[in-house]
Design a protein around this motif. Structure first.
Motif, mmCIF file in Angstrom:
data_model
loop_
_atom_site.group_PDB
_atom_site.id
_atom_site.type_symbol
_atom_site.label_atom_id
_atom_site.label_comp_id
_atom_site.label_asym_id
_atom_site.label_seq_id
_atom_site.Cartn_x
_atom_site.Cartn_y
_atom_site.Cartn_z
ATOM 1 N N GLN A 422 69.402 66.235 44.910
ATOM 2 C CA GLN A 422 70.715 66.734 45.312
ATOM 3 C C GLN A 422 70.629 68.151 45.878
ATOM 4 O OE1 GLN A 422 73.363 66.317 41.970
ATOM 5 N NE2 GLN A 422 73.665 64.119 42.325
ATOM 6 N N GLU A 423 69.719 68.957 45.345
ATOM 7 C CA GLU A 423 69.582 70.330 45.835
ATOM 8 C C GLU A 423 69.179 70.321 47.315
ATOM 9 O OE1 GLU A 423 66.967 74.412 45.121
ATOM 10 O OE2 GLU A 423 66.480 72.577 44.026
ATOM 11 N N VAL A 424 68.177 69.487 47.650
ATOM 12 C CA VAL A 424 67.702 69.418 49.035
ATOM 13 C C VAL A 424 68.803 68.868 49.935
ATOM 14 C CG1 VAL A 424 66.063 68.280 50.582
ATOM 15 C CG2 VAL A 424 65.277 69.218 48.406
ATOM 16 N N GLU A 425 69.456 67.805 49.483
ATOM 17 C CA GLU A 425 70.531 67.204 50.278
ATOM 18 C C GLU A 425 71.626 68.233 50.544
ATOM 19 O OE1 GLU A 425 71.968 64.642 52.665
ATOM 20 O OE2 GLU A 425 70.363 63.870 51.371
ATOM 21 N N GLY A 426 71.933 69.025 49.533
ATOM 22 C CA GLY A 426 72.967 70.043 49.698
ATOM 23 C C GLY A 426 72.567 71.102 50.707
ATOM 24 N N LEU A 427 71.301 71.502 50.696
ATOM 25 C CA LEU A 427 70.815 72.512 51.639
ATOM 26 C C LEU A 427 70.844 71.986 53.073
ATOM 27 C CD1 LEU A 427 67.811 73.987 49.606
ATOM 28 C CD2 LEU A 427 69.939 75.168 50.193
ATOM 29 N N ILE A 428 70.504 70.699 53.238
ATOM 30 C CA ILE A 428 70.541 70.107 54.580
ATOM 31 C C ILE A 428 71.977 70.093 55.107
ATOM 32 C CG2 ILE A 428 70.190 67.957 55.891
ATOM 33 C CD1 ILE A 428 67.775 67.402 54.083
ATOM 34 N N GLN A 429 72.927 69.704 54.249
ATOM 35 C CA GLN A 429 74.324 69.677 54.660
ATOM 36 C C GLN A 429 74.832 71.098 54.941
ATOM 37 O OE1 GLN A 429 76.479 67.604 51.577
ATOM 38 N NE2 GLN A 429 75.508 65.630 52.022
ATOM 39 N N GLU A 430 74.387 72.048 54.133
ATOM 40 C CA GLU A 430 74.799 73.437 54.326
ATOM 41 C C GLU A 430 74.273 73.955 55.668
ATOM 42 O OE1 GLU A 430 74.258 77.721 51.987
ATOM 43 O OE2 GLU A 430 73.894 75.822 50.916
ATOM 44 N N GLN A 449 63.857 77.904 54.173
ATOM 45 C CA GLN A 449 63.900 77.594 52.743
ATOM 46 C C GLN A 449 63.472 76.143 52.491
ATOM 47 O OE1 GLN A 449 67.653 78.533 50.860
ATOM 48 N NE2 GLN A 449 67.099 77.527 48.932
ATOM 49 N N LEU A 450 63.974 75.239 53.334
ATOM 50 C CA LEU A 450 63.605 73.822 53.200
ATOM 51 C C LEU A 450 62.125 73.602 53.508
ATOM 52 C CD1 LEU A 450 66.841 72.373 54.753
ATOM 53 C CD2 LEU A 450 65.969 71.771 52.479
ATOM 54 N N ARG A 451 61.616 74.309 54.531
ATOM 55 C CA ARG A 451 60.187 74.183 54.848
ATOM 56 C C ARG A 451 59.331 74.608 53.657
ATOM 57 N NH1 ARG A 451 56.713 73.860 59.154
ATOM 58 N NH2 ARG A 451 58.411 73.808 60.680
ATOM 59 N N ALA A 452 59.731 75.677 52.994
ATOM 60 C CA ALA A 452 58.997 76.146 51.821
ATOM 61 C C ALA A 452 59.001 75.098 50.710
ATOM 62 C CB ALA A 452 59.582 77.459 51.325
ATOM 63 N N MET A 453 60.006 74.225 50.727
ATOM 64 C CA MET A 453 60.100 73.143 49.738
ATOM 65 C C MET A 453 59.397 71.877 50.210
ATOM 66 S SD MET A 453 64.133 73.775 48.839
ATOM 67 C CE MET A 453 64.290 72.438 47.663
ATOM 68 N N GLY A 454 58.763 71.951 51.406
ATOM 69 C CA GLY A 454 58.038 70.790 51.937
ATOM 70 C C GLY A 454 58.905 69.841 52.731
ATOM 71 N N ILE A 455 60.083 70.283 53.174
ATOM 72 C CA ILE A 455 60.993 69.446 53.956
ATOM 73 C C ILE A 455 61.020 69.961 55.391
ATOM 74 C CG2 ILE A 455 63.354 68.594 54.209
ATOM 75 C CD1 ILE A 455 61.929 67.559 51.720
ATOM 76 N N ILE A 456 60.630 69.104 56.333
ATOM 77 C CA ILE A 456 60.600 69.471 57.741
ATOM 78 C C ILE A 456 61.804 68.865 58.441
ATOM 79 C CG2 ILE A 456 59.239 69.444 59.873
ATOM 80 C CD1 ILE A 456 57.976 70.959 57.511
ATOM 81 N N LEU A 457 62.568 69.697 59.149
ATOM 82 C CA LEU A 457 63.776 69.245 59.844
ATOM 83 C C LEU A 457 63.503 69.041 61.331
ATOM 84 C CD1 LEU A 457 66.462 71.625 58.280
ATOM 85 C CD2 LEU A 457 65.687 69.391 57.463
ATOM 86 N N GLU A 458 64.197 68.053 61.902
ATOM 87 C CA GLU A 458 64.148 67.809 63.338
ATOM 88 C C GLU A 458 65.588 67.678 63.827
ATOM 89 O OE1 GLU A 458 61.685 64.467 64.377
ATOM 90 O OE2 GLU A 458 60.259 64.920 62.784
ATOM 91 N N ASP A 459 65.963 68.518 64.781
ATOM 92 C CA ASP A 459 67.311 68.480 65.344
ATOM 93 C C ASP A 459 67.305 67.580 66.576
ATOM 94 O OD1 ASP A 459 68.334 70.294 63.433
ATOM 95 O OD2 ASP A 459 67.460 71.966 64.564
#
Length: 469
Positions: A422-430, A449-459
């Motif tokens: 839920q924390e990661v999902e919340g950060l993505i929505q934020e 912040q997400l990258r530091a958690m190992g989550i890579i975003l693609e827009d």
């Protein structure tokens, strides 16, 4: 029509197995006294890729690959590490299995060990003696190479050259026991306090070549469809296997002989090998390199060609693999869409045509470079399709399934993990809200912040996509 380059005939030949739809395949495995190096792994990956393609084409493949778990190198390693020969063999068989699993190599149908087949080895040697093709000498047993009329056919060497080569590798004690310098050992009398087995000739251990003849015959029968290994095995190992096996059974030992090229290293393209001390082990590399990258690096070159190892070539493999991974993930994410367009029949036809081209290229002695060019073209179709405003679920599913199936022949697998806490999902929505508000500083901070958690975003035009690093 599948064609294979046969080392024995030096020609590409139509592949016709003994039993339609079934392939008996024997691949020489490692001598287990150390971790496998990249040159060893090249052979393992090359023939695993070929096996996967044969299975994709509908063949049932009975794949046998052995372990040589007794020999001088193992005895030496045991002495150096103050272990028994069996402990050394067990240690490096376990390491082999761990390393090849990381490279996504399929388990062999059977992985026999030489020490588990000593009865068959001794019986085979006894039969060769009874037929007059082998003889005992001071507790050793040697094969009369000159008596086998086809000796040298696989490697293309004549007996005069072989005799000259034997004279340049002089072991006075060994030569004194032989009737002819080109004869080779089937059984060696063991010194005291070394691992040995009782036999009619002495307490000893088998020669290297006899092991594979015995195990191939036991697990696959008198004749195999494909016998494979590194090109350094052509002579003497495979040459000797033919001589032993065909005298014993009276039948052709293998219909197709396949040999992979070396891994080379350095500016002069030197062969990677333990004897030259220029090798790097897979065990070491797996701690530094993504196993999928290492697998793709070795699988992406046609098996008979050499592979040049360098940091640049590994980086190139990583870049290409990432493109494939991104395309596959983008397809997966489009399956999450709520609105879908019409089925794209033209896209389906283009994919079918590319698969046919892929098969034609791979049927030409497993020409993976040309086969991959078809997959790069398929990736272009994928990227164009996922960029559309609307896609069709059936089209996406078909494209994703076919794309990943064909890449799977190269041992590549893709994980689509869409479960985050839920924390990661919340950060993505934020972050999505920050972008909508044009608060780009906040958006960038959340991305970091997400990258530091190992989550890579693609827009993308279809929204934010993410994957785990």
């Amino acid at each position: 029509m599948l064609k294979i380059f046969n080392t024995l005939t030096k020609n590409k030949e139509e592949f016709v197995p003994q039993v339609a739809g079934q392939v008996k395949m024997y691949v020489c495995g490692p001598t287990v006294y150390n971790y496998i190096h990249l040159g060893n792994a090249r052979s393992i990956v090359a023939f695993d890729t070929i096996r996967r393609y044969l299975e994709y084409r509908g063949y049932q493949v009975d794949y046998v690959s052995n372990f040589t778990d007794v020999g001088d190198k193992i005895i030496k390693a045991a002495q150096e590490q103050q272990l028994t020969s069996q402990q050394i063999a067990d240690k490096y068989i376990a390491a082999y299995q761990a390393d090849t699993k990381a490279l996504n190599v399929q388990s062999a149908t059977k992985s026999p060990r030489a020490t588990e087949n000593m009865v068959e080895i001794i019986d085979l040697i006894a039969d060769l003696i009874a037929r007059g093709f082998a003889y005992e000498s001071a507790g050793d047993v040697y094969y009369r190479a000159r008596k086998f009329k086809k000796y040298g056919q696989l490697s293309g060497q004549d007996l005069a050259d072989l005799e000259l080569g034997a004279s340049q590798r002089v072991d006075v004690q060994d030569t004194a026991k032989k009737e002819d310098p080109i004869d080779f050992a089937l059984w060696k009398k063991a010194p005291e306090n070394e691992i040995s087995w009782p036999s009619p000739w002495s307490k000893g251990r088998p020669g290297w070549h006899i092991e594979c003849s015995a195990m191939a015959n036991k697990y696959l029968g008198a004749t195999v469809d494909i016998h494979a290994g590194g090109e350094d095995l052509i002579f003497p190992h495979h040459e000797n296997e033919i001589a032993q096996s065909e005298v014993h059974t009276g039948q052709t030992f293998a219909h197709y002989w396949m040999h992979n090229g070396f891994v080379t290293i350095g500016e002069h393209g030197e062969k990677m090998s333990k004897s030259l001390h220029n090798f790097v082990t897979v065990h070491e590399l797996l701690q530094q390199v993504d196993p999928q990258v290492l697998r793709f690096f070795m699988a992406a070159t046609q098996y008979r060609r050499p592979v040049q190892y360098s940091q640049t070539s590994l980086a190139d493999a990583q870049t290409k693999l990432q493109h494939f991974q991104t395309a596959a993930k983008n397809l997966y994410f489009r399956l999450q869409d709520e609105a879908f367009g019409d089925f794209d029949a033209q896209l389906a036809a283009e994919v079918t045509q590319l698969e046919q081209q892929f098969q034609e290229h791979m049927d030409d002695d497993f020409n993976v470079q040309n086969g991959l060019s078809d997959l790069y073209e398929m990736m272009r179709l994928v990227n164009n399709y996922v960029a559309r405003d609307q896609v069709n679920r059936k089209s996406v599913e078909q494209l994703l399934n076919k794309f990943t199936e064909l890449l799977g022949i190269f041992g590549l697998e893709f994980q689509f993990d869409n479960n985050v806490d839920q924390e990661v999902e919340g950060l993505i929505q934020e972050r999505d809200q920050a972008r909508a508000d044009k608060d780009f500083q906040q958006s960038d901070q959340l991305r970091d912040q997400l990258r530091a958690m190992g989550i890579i975003l693609e827009d993308t035009p279809q929204g934010t996509r993410w994957h785990k690093e």
